[in-house]
Design an enzyme around this catalytic site. Structure first.
Site, short mmCIF file in Angstrom:
data_model
loop_
_atom_site.label_atom_id
_atom_site.label_comp_id
_atom_site.label_asym_id
_atom_site.label_seq_id
_atom_site.Cartn_x
_atom_site.Cartn_y
_atom_site.Cartn_z
N GLU A 127 0.83 -1.20 0.00
CA GLU A 127 0.00 0.00 0.00
C GLU A 127 0.87 1.26 0.00
O GLU A 127 0.66 2.18 -0.77
CB GLU A 127 -0.90 -0.01 1.25
CG GLU A 127 -1.73 1.23 1.42
CD GLU A 127 -2.78 1.36 0.33
OE1 GLU A 127 -3.64 0.50 0.25
OE2 GLU A 127 -2.69 2.32 -0.45
N ASP A 172 1.12 4.13 -2.90
CA ASP A 172 0.82 5.54 -2.64
C ASP A 172 2.01 6.43 -2.98
O ASP A 172 1.86 7.48 -3.59
CB ASP A 172 0.46 5.75 -1.16
CG ASP A 172 -0.85 5.09 -0.79
OD1 ASP A 172 -1.59 4.70 -1.72
OD2 ASP A 172 -1.14 4.95 0.40
N SER A 210 -7.54 2.19 -4.23
CA SER A 210 -6.39 2.72 -3.49
C SER A 210 -5.28 3.14 -4.46
O SER A 210 -4.38 3.88 -4.07
CB SER A 210 -5.88 1.71 -2.48
OG SER A 210 -5.64 0.48 -3.10
N ASP A 267 -22.26 9.55 -11.97
CA ASP A 267 -22.84 8.24 -11.68
C ASP A 267 -22.15 7.63 -10.47
O ASP A 267 -21.07 8.07 -10.07
CB ASP A 267 -22.73 7.31 -12.89
CG ASP A 267 -21.30 7.12 -13.35
OD1 ASP A 267 -20.54 6.47 -12.62
OD2 ASP A 267 -20.94 7.64 -14.43
#
Ligand code: NAG
Ligand code: NAG
Length: 540
Positions: free
Chosen positions: A268, A272, A460, A522
């Site tokens: 993660e 990032d 993410s 949407d």
């Protein structure tokens, strides 16, 4: 005068002798959620960091001022609030603070004030917590993850405090582990679709593909900082035009660590960092590492992060967070409001807050993600493919049950609801805050972990890509002597033309076909994917 004085003393003496003895139940629940197994009483000497939220004095005043400085048609557009201005709205009364501190002092404790002055935290063992809160802390295991939590099914406060404390956490909220951690898969062997040409070849030019898709400039600006090996490999592979010693700074909170592992957190963090440093060329990136190996849960990390930033003198231009919670219903309404109010104060100071929308729809009726429903953050969904970009099946979208539809999006969301007719009627709250707001690439995203290239998918990945576009626009604005964009949403919904509208794809779940991407906003891709050039044009 004298008589009055004596009487007053007498009352306070009487109060002191019976102080903090009559307990009133604050929050309780019947049982733990099914996802948790009860293990037994918490060990009396195990520590818990109680975070006490005090009621804010003027939340609606903060919201009014925020909407004024974020409305592109307002004369005050971009006049972000100072720390003192923003925090004054959320501050509790001095009476509330002294009542809580007086109670803590009576236990020999000193509370630490954070956030806008509306959070007081204190670390105690569970035996002390049980006594202070007439609680029974127990240990629970979150079955799917194996993580243990200390929670109580009920807590009480002395009657004197009932009106000066809003909530205490962690107590009765069983926040599940945060979701959104991408899973690494093998590198791509098949070619990417065409066009643009830069997206057609495998692996190496992937950042170039995103730059080309979203018209993101690649102009260099030099700065150097600590070097990190994975980032270096990534930049050598994907951005040979910028220095591979370009890096980021790390700020740790709650015992967080420099995220260099190859485990879940490492993937993660690498994602990032690689997609902010790699795309937002030259923009200083601070990676805030929040510790998570405690029994307080992940929600505390979110709260501590926002409260930490709110107590800082200067705040970042953009904050991007790729974690979220799959089910808003796992968080209490009061805790969700406290978190969202803290986001409101931070964004009022000029920080754009970006969250991934989440990668799954929870079921029965549609259960919206958290904190995606908070109206003061910009929520990013996911698309894949390039010609056309198509809403990703995992791109979580929906309608909050806690937060009502904010005025900036009501017309856009109404058009969507009219267009889709009775589809999924009864399974969601059509009057709730709808998300995502925007989308960005989130499938087959190449990252380097432990020196090897792999692929990840998820919102993410989309959040840092969108965040990089905003950071670059901020850079340009600051160079022109303008304010950073701050809270984006009123600007975005007023200028849908600055997005690439995504009209294909859907997010099936809960045994339904989910929502479908359509012309206009949407509940799969929001207003669409960013286009740096049309975004900048709409601002001038
Ligand atoms: C909990 O903390 C209190 C105050 O520091 C201490 O007196 C007590 O012995 C502790 N209890 C346990 C079980 O460790
Ligand atoms: C709350 O803030 C608004 C906006 O600044 C202000 O007009 C109002 O007087 C404030 N209300 C209170 C009770 O302080």
């Amino acid at each position: 005068m004298a008589a009055l004085f004596v009487l007053a003393s007498f009352i306070s003496l009487a109060a002191a002798s019976s102080a903090f003895e009559n307990f009133v139940v604050q929050e309780s629940r019947q049982s733990a959620p099914d996802a948790f197994a009860h293990l037994g009483p918490a060990a009396g000497d195990s520590m818990i960091n109680l975070r006490i939220a005090l009621p804010s004095q003027n939340v609606s005043g903060l919201e009014a001022d925020l909407l004024d400085v974020s409305d592109p048609k307002s004369a005050n557009y971009g006049n972000h609030l100072s720390k003192d201005e923003a925090n004054a709205f959320l501050a509790p009364t001095t009476h509330a603070v002294s009542a809580v501190q007086g109670w803590l002092a009576s236990k020999g404790l000193v509370g630490k004030i954070s956030g806008a002055g509306n959070w007081i935290s204190v670390a105690v063992n569970t035996s002390t917590a049980n006594e202070m809160l007439a609680a029974e802390y127990q240990t629970f295991r979150h079955i799917a993850s194996g993580r243990t939590y200390q929670r109580t099914l009920s807590y009480s406060l002395p009657s004197e405090l009932a009106n000066v404390v809003d909530i205490i956490h962690p107590t009765v909220v069983f926040d599940p582990p945060a979701t959104g951690r991408p899973v690494l898969s093998a590198p791509r062997s098949r070619p990417r679709a065409t066009p643009p040409a830069s997206c057609a070849i495998t692996i190496t030019p992937f950042l170039a593909c995103i730059q080309s898709l979203y018209n993101i400039p690649t102009t260099k600006s030099s700065f150097s900082n600590i070097a990190v090996s994975d980032l270096k490999t990534f930049l050598q592979l994907f951005r040979p035009d910028i220095s591979s010693s370009t890096s980021f700074t790390v700020q740790t909170l709650d015992g967080g660590s420099n995220p260099q592992g190859t485990g879940e957190a490492g993937i993660e963090a690498n994602l990032d960092i690689q997609y902010t440093v790699g795309l937002a060329t030259g923009v200083p990136v601070v990676f805030v590492s929040v510790g998570e190996n405690n029994q307080d849960g992940d929600l505390d990390g979110f709260l501590d992060l926002i409260n930490f930033l709110n107590s800082e003198t200067s705040v970042p231009g953009v904050l991007t967070v790729s974690y979220g919670f799959a089910g808003e219903n796992a968080i209490s309404n009061a805790l969700a409001m406290q978190f969202c109010n803290a986001c409101m104060a931070l964004t009022a100071r000029g920080t754009t807050i970006i969250f991934a929308s989440g990668d799954a729809q929870a079921c029965t009726t549609f259960i919206p993600a958290f904190p995606a429903g908070c109206p003061f953050i910009t929520v990013v969904g996911s698309v894949g493919g390039v010609s056309p970009e198509t809403g990703s099946s995992f791109s979580s979208g929906g309608f909050s049950n806690f937060f009502p539809s904010p005025s900036y999006q009501t017309a856009s969301v109404q058009s969507f609801l009219q267009a889709q007719g009775s589809k999924n009627a009864g399974l969601f709250n059509p009057l709730g805050r709808a998300f995502p707001d925007v989308a960005a690439q989130g499938e087959d995203i190449e990252i380097v972990v432990g020196g090897a290239t792999g692929l990840v998918a998820g919102t993410s990945a989309s959040a840092p890509i969108f965040a990089s576009v905003i950071a670059l626009i901020n850079s340009q604005r600051i160079a022109e002597g303008k304010a950073p964009l701050g809270f984006l949403n009123p600007l975005l919904y007023a200028n849908p033309g600055m997005f690439n509208d995504i009209t294909t794809g859907s997010n099936p779940g809960c045994g339904t076909s989910g929502f479908s991407a359509r012309v206009g906003w949407d509940a799969v891709t929001g207003l669409g994917t960013p286009n740096f050039v049309t975004f900048v044009a709409a601002l001038t």
